[in-house]
Design an enzyme around this catalytic site. Structure first.
Site, mmCIF file in Angstrom:
data_model
loop_
_atom_site.group_PDB
_atom_site.id
_atom_site.type_symbol
_atom_site.label_atom_id
_atom_site.label_comp_id
_atom_site.label_asym_id
_atom_site.label_seq_id
_atom_site.Cartn_x
_atom_site.Cartn_y
_atom_site.Cartn_z
ATOM 1 N N GLN A 130 0.845 -1.207 0.000
ATOM 2 C CA GLN A 130 0.000 0.000 0.000
ATOM 3 C C GLN A 130 0.877 1.252 0.000
ATOM 4 O O GLN A 130 1.570 1.522 0.985
ATOM 5 C CB GLN A 130 -0.874 -0.009 1.258
ATOM 6 C CG GLN A 130 -1.765 1.202 1.420
ATOM 7 C CD GLN A 130 -2.543 1.149 2.741
ATOM 8 O OE1 GLN A 130 -2.146 0.442 3.653
ATOM 9 N NE2 GLN A 130 -3.623 1.890 2.828
ATOM 10 N N GLY A 131 0.833 2.020 -1.097
ATOM 11 C CA GLY A 131 1.657 3.226 -1.214
ATOM 12 C C GLY A 131 0.828 4.474 -0.972
ATOM 13 O O GLY A 131 0.572 5.245 -1.907
ATOM 14 N N SER A 133 1.203 6.557 2.396
ATOM 15 C CA SER A 133 1.951 7.541 3.193
ATOM 16 C C SER A 133 3.198 8.046 2.483
ATOM 17 O O SER A 133 3.872 7.299 1.778
ATOM 18 C CB SER A 133 2.367 6.916 4.525
ATOM 19 O OG SER A 133 1.245 6.437 5.197
ATOM 20 N N GLU A 266 -10.359 -1.363 5.545
ATOM 21 C CA GLU A 266 -9.280 -1.741 6.458
ATOM 22 C C GLU A 266 -9.824 -2.369 7.744
ATOM 23 O O GLU A 266 -9.174 -3.181 8.374
ATOM 24 C CB GLU A 266 -8.461 -0.490 6.799
ATOM 25 C CG GLU A 266 -7.010 -0.752 7.087
ATOM 26 C CD GLU A 266 -6.174 0.519 6.916
ATOM 27 O OE1 GLU A 266 -5.038 0.414 6.465
ATOM 28 O OE2 GLU A 266 -6.658 1.617 7.238
ATOM 29 N N SER A 390 -3.981 7.262 13.618
ATOM 30 C CA SER A 390 -3.352 7.434 14.936
ATOM 31 C C SER A 390 -4.415 7.724 16.009
ATOM 32 O O SER A 390 -5.572 8.054 15.699
ATOM 33 C CB SER A 390 -2.353 8.594 14.878
ATOM 34 O OG SER A 390 -3.071 9.801 14.749
ATOM 35 N N GLU A 392 -4.773 10.271 17.931
ATOM 36 C CA GLU A 392 -5.341 11.620 17.876
ATOM 37 C C GLU A 392 -6.395 11.711 16.776
ATOM 38 O O GLU A 392 -7.434 12.364 16.952
ATOM 39 C CB GLU A 392 -4.228 12.659 17.642
ATOM 40 C CG GLU A 392 -3.287 12.851 18.826
ATOM 41 C CD GLU A 392 -2.297 11.692 19.016
ATOM 42 O OE1 GLU A 392 -2.115 10.890 18.065
ATOM 43 O OE2 GLU A 392 -1.711 11.561 20.108
HETATM 44 C C1 LIG Z 1 3.765 -0.350 11.580
HETATM 45 C C2 LIG Z 1 3.285 0.627 10.528
HETATM 46 C C3 LIG Z 1 2.990 0.169 9.268
HETATM 47 C C4 LIG Z 1 2.568 1.062 8.286
HETATM 48 N N1 LIG Z 1 2.309 0.581 7.009
HETATM 49 C C5 LIG Z 1 1.941 1.442 6.035
HETATM 50 C C6 LIG Z 1 1.743 0.981 4.685
HETATM 51 O O1 LIG Z 1 1.893 -0.212 4.376
HETATM 52 N N2 LIG Z 1 1.419 1.874 3.736
HETATM 53 C C7 LIG Z 1 1.227 3.198 4.021
HETATM 54 O O2 LIG Z 1 0.891 3.950 3.106
HETATM 55 N N3 LIG Z 1 1.423 3.685 5.278
HETATM 56 C C8 LIG Z 1 1.783 2.835 6.285
HETATM 57 N N4 LIG Z 1 2.007 3.312 7.564
HETATM 58 C C9 LIG Z 1 1.929 4.751 7.797
HETATM 59 C C10 LIG Z 1 0.760 5.197 8.634
HETATM 60 O O3 LIG Z 1 -0.407 5.196 7.881
HETATM 61 C C11 LIG Z 1 1.129 6.594 9.147
HETATM 62 O O4 LIG Z 1 2.213 6.449 10.040
HETATM 63 C C12 LIG Z 1 -0.025 7.266 9.855
HETATM 64 O O5 LIG Z 1 -1.027 7.611 8.941
HETATM 65 C C13 LIG Z 1 0.445 8.541 10.596
HETATM 66 O O6 LIG Z 1 1.108 9.381 9.721
HETATM 67 P P1 LIG Z 1 2.562 9.975 10.040
HETATM 68 O O7 LIG Z 1 3.424 8.849 10.524
HETATM 69 O O8 LIG Z 1 3.025 10.745 8.859
HETATM 70 O O9 LIG Z 1 2.351 10.943 11.273
HETATM 71 P P2 LIG Z 1 1.706 12.402 11.221
HETATM 72 O O10 LIG Z 1 0.445 12.364 10.438
HETATM 73 O O11 LIG Z 1 2.761 13.365 10.804
HETATM 74 O O12 LIG Z 1 1.351 12.610 12.735
HETATM 75 C C14 LIG Z 1 2.322 12.968 13.717
HETATM 76 C C15 LIG Z 1 1.598 13.170 15.044
HETATM 77 O O13 LIG Z 1 0.655 14.244 14.915
HETATM 78 C C16 LIG Z 1 -0.653 13.813 15.237
HETATM 79 N N5 LIG Z 1 -1.629 14.459 14.347
HETATM 80 C C17 LIG Z 1 -1.605 14.530 12.997
HETATM 81 N N6 LIG Z 1 -2.689 15.191 12.527
HETATM 82 C C18 LIG Z 1 -3.414 15.549 13.612
HETATM 83 C C19 LIG Z 1 -4.660 16.251 13.783
HETATM 84 N N7 LIG Z 1 -5.360 16.695 12.741
HETATM 85 N N8 LIG Z 1 -5.108 16.423 15.055
HETATM 86 C C20 LIG Z 1 -4.410 15.966 16.127
HETATM 87 N N9 LIG Z 1 -3.227 15.302 16.013
HETATM 88 C C21 LIG Z 1 -2.740 15.086 14.786
HETATM 89 C C22 LIG Z 1 -0.646 12.317 14.999
HETATM 90 O O14 LIG Z 1 -1.631 11.650 15.765
HETATM 91 C C23 LIG Z 1 0.766 11.941 15.445
HETATM 92 O O15 LIG Z 1 0.815 11.817 16.852
HETATM 93 C C24 LIG Z 1 2.429 2.443 8.578
HETATM 94 C C25 LIG Z 1 2.729 2.904 9.862
HETATM 95 C C26 LIG Z 1 3.175 2.027 10.832
HETATM 96 C C27 LIG Z 1 3.505 2.574 12.192
#
Ligand SMILES: Cc1cc2nc3c(=O)[nH]c(=O)nc-3n(C[C@H](O)[C@H](O)[C@H](O)COP(=O)(O)OP(=O)(O)OC[C@H]3O[C@@H](n4cnc5c(N)ncnc54)[C@H](O)[C@@H]3O)c2cc1C
Length: 412
Positions: A130-131, A133, A266, A390, A392
């Site tokens: 899944q691409g 993020s 999902e 997440s 939040e």
């Molecule tokens: C084990 C694992 C597997 C994964 N596998 C995949 C995959 O196969 N394909 C894929 O595409 N992605 C994948 N992901 C990515 C995952 O979808 C993202 O990590 C997730 O959507 C959070 O995005 P971010 O890491 O960029 O954090 P950010 O979105 O940058 O968030 C950083 C912090 O800010 C908080 N935050 C962000 N926006 C808000 C808001 N509006 N209000 C309050 N708080 C907020 C978040 O809760 C978090 O604490 C994976 C992640 C993990 C941990």
């Protein structure tokens, strides 16, 4: 919800049980449910097992029969997942294909796309990743910058994805890419200022949902090593990578709707299996406490009782979601309550595991980097409050869509 199963459901349960009894033997049984979407333990054996499941028609249980599925009801899917977890069968390797892309293609794909890709998922001969993020697009998925430009009968793709689970095993990737960077600019008809998180641009416009083969010179997969010592997810770089013009799912520039559909799938019906796995882990923690003479301690007893109560609450929360799913066809925003609850429960259990292990929690089971099961579970649980939305974000959904609170102001 009526907790009784119908005679038909019980017959289905017998069929699942007896197939598992006959087939879950030897090295498949030896894996004992090990591994997971973020854990590559026993990968080759799990892949072989997945193909066996495919041959027997256990992949795509809920898909319509016309697309090779079984057309199983939601309760039958629940029963399959429950029996599968109870038998400690190997963790599945085709989650992204079976759980996400398949249902997306069935809902939004062309007939050619369905004929081309669904059989490979059902037989586990083609694996997907899944691409979605990117470095600046996680919770704010609409911020995707990876760009696709049409060149004759091919899309040319440049950009980067991140956290792409199992990309190094995948044959194909389903991407969200930007196909029209100018779409949705303020001033364009129907796009008022402030409809997005940044810059006054409705960022979800101009995105497309694009399928791409992984095995090509324009795609580079770089592993990201985790605290657990393994590297199940990756960075994926696209440098003039190519894919067919006909491999957009849904309409070009309308990929947001398709991606939201994918995220809806999902949640699925695997909650009961997950709850059973957590219940089993909780039993192991209780056994560990007894074996190490810790269960007599009043504080430990309270924490163990609390964990057990939590895993039972999780079950009834799950049934609440399923009731909603059966009644309306969608788990609804209430599913966020379940996600919030299980991810925090499991983090707390991991912390209890470390507490019970005491100083040994800091010591590797074996060199160079072998972890005990509790250590591994504790570390993996830290990611569970992040992926599939997440904490939040779940709280925002519950606040706005379940409780009807005012919308959170955009960052801009
Ligand atoms: C084990 C694992 C597997 C994964 N596998 C995949 C995959 O196969 N394909 C894929 O595409 N992605 C994948 N992901 C990515 C995952 O979808 C993202 O990590 C997730 O959507 C959070 O995005 P971010 O890491 O960029 O954090 P950010 O979105 O940058 O968030 C950083 C912090 O800010 C908080 N935050 C962000 N926006 C808000 C808001 N509006 N209000 C309050 N708080 C907020 C978040 O809760 C978090 O604490 C994976 C992640 C993990 C941990």
């Amino acid at each position: 919800m009526d907790f009784r199963w119908s005679a038909e459901d019980e017959a289905f349960r017998d069929e699942v049980r007896s197939w598992l009894k006959d087939n879950l033997v030897g090295e498949y049984a030896a894996l004992g449910g090990g591994g997971g979407p973020a854990d590559e333990t026993g990968w080759d054996v799990r892949l072989e097992w997945e193909k066996k499941l495919g041959e027997a028609g256990w992949i795509g249980l809920g898909w319509p029969k016309e697309y090779g599925g079984r057309g199983a009801t939601i309760t039958q899917q629940l029963i399959f997942n429950e029996e599968y977890a109870r038998a400690s069968a190997p963790a599945r390797v085709s989650f992204f294909g079976e759980g996400l892309l398949g249902p997306t293609l069935i809902a939004f794909g062309t007939e050619e796309q369905k004929q081309r890709f669904l059989p490979g998922i059902l037989k586990a001969t083609e694996l997907w990743c899944q691409g979605f993020s990117e470095p600046d697009a996680g919770s704010d998925l609409a911020n995707v910058k990876t760009r696709a430009i049409l060149d004759g009968d091919e899309w040319v793709v440049n950009g980067q994805k991140v956290w792409t689970t199992l990309a190094h095993h995948a044959d194909w990737i389903f991407n969200v890419v930007r196909t029209d960077p100018d779409a949705g600019r303020v001033g364009e008809a129907g796009v008022p200022a402030g409809t997005s998180g940044s810059g006054g641009v409705a960022k979800h416009k101009g995105l497309s949902f694009l399928l791409m083969p992984m095995d090509q010179p324009g795609i580079e997969v770089k592993p990201l090593k985790q605290l657990t010592g393994s590297a199940e997810f990756n960075e994926v770089f696209f440098t003039d990578a190519r894919t067919g013009a006909d491999l957009v799912v849904g309409n070009v520039n309308e990929g947001w709707k398709v991606a939201m559909g994918t995220l809806g799938f999902e949640r699925g019906t695997a909650f009961l299996a997950q709850q059973l796995r957590f219940e089993q882990e909780c039993r192991e923690v209780i056994e560990y406490a007894k074996k190490h003479d810790l269960a007599g301690d009043a504080i430990v007893r309270q924490k163990l009782a609390d964990a057990w109560i939590g895993v039972q609450i999780m079950k009834y929360n799950g049934f609440r979601s399923i009731t909603q799913l059966l009644a309306t066809g969608s788990p609804g925003p209430e599913a966020s309550i379940g996600k919030l609850y299980w991810s925090h429960w499991h983090r707390h259990l991991g912390e209890l595991e470390m507490e019970l292990m005491g100083p040994w929690s800091e010591v590797l089971a074996e060199r160079p980097y072998e972890l005990e099961e509790f250590q591994s579970s504790f570390l993996l649980s830290r990611a569970e409050t992040i992926y599939t939305g997440s904490t939040e974000i779940q709280k925002n959904i519950i606040g706005e869509r379940v409780l009807g609170l005012p919308r959170e102001p955009a960052a801009s």
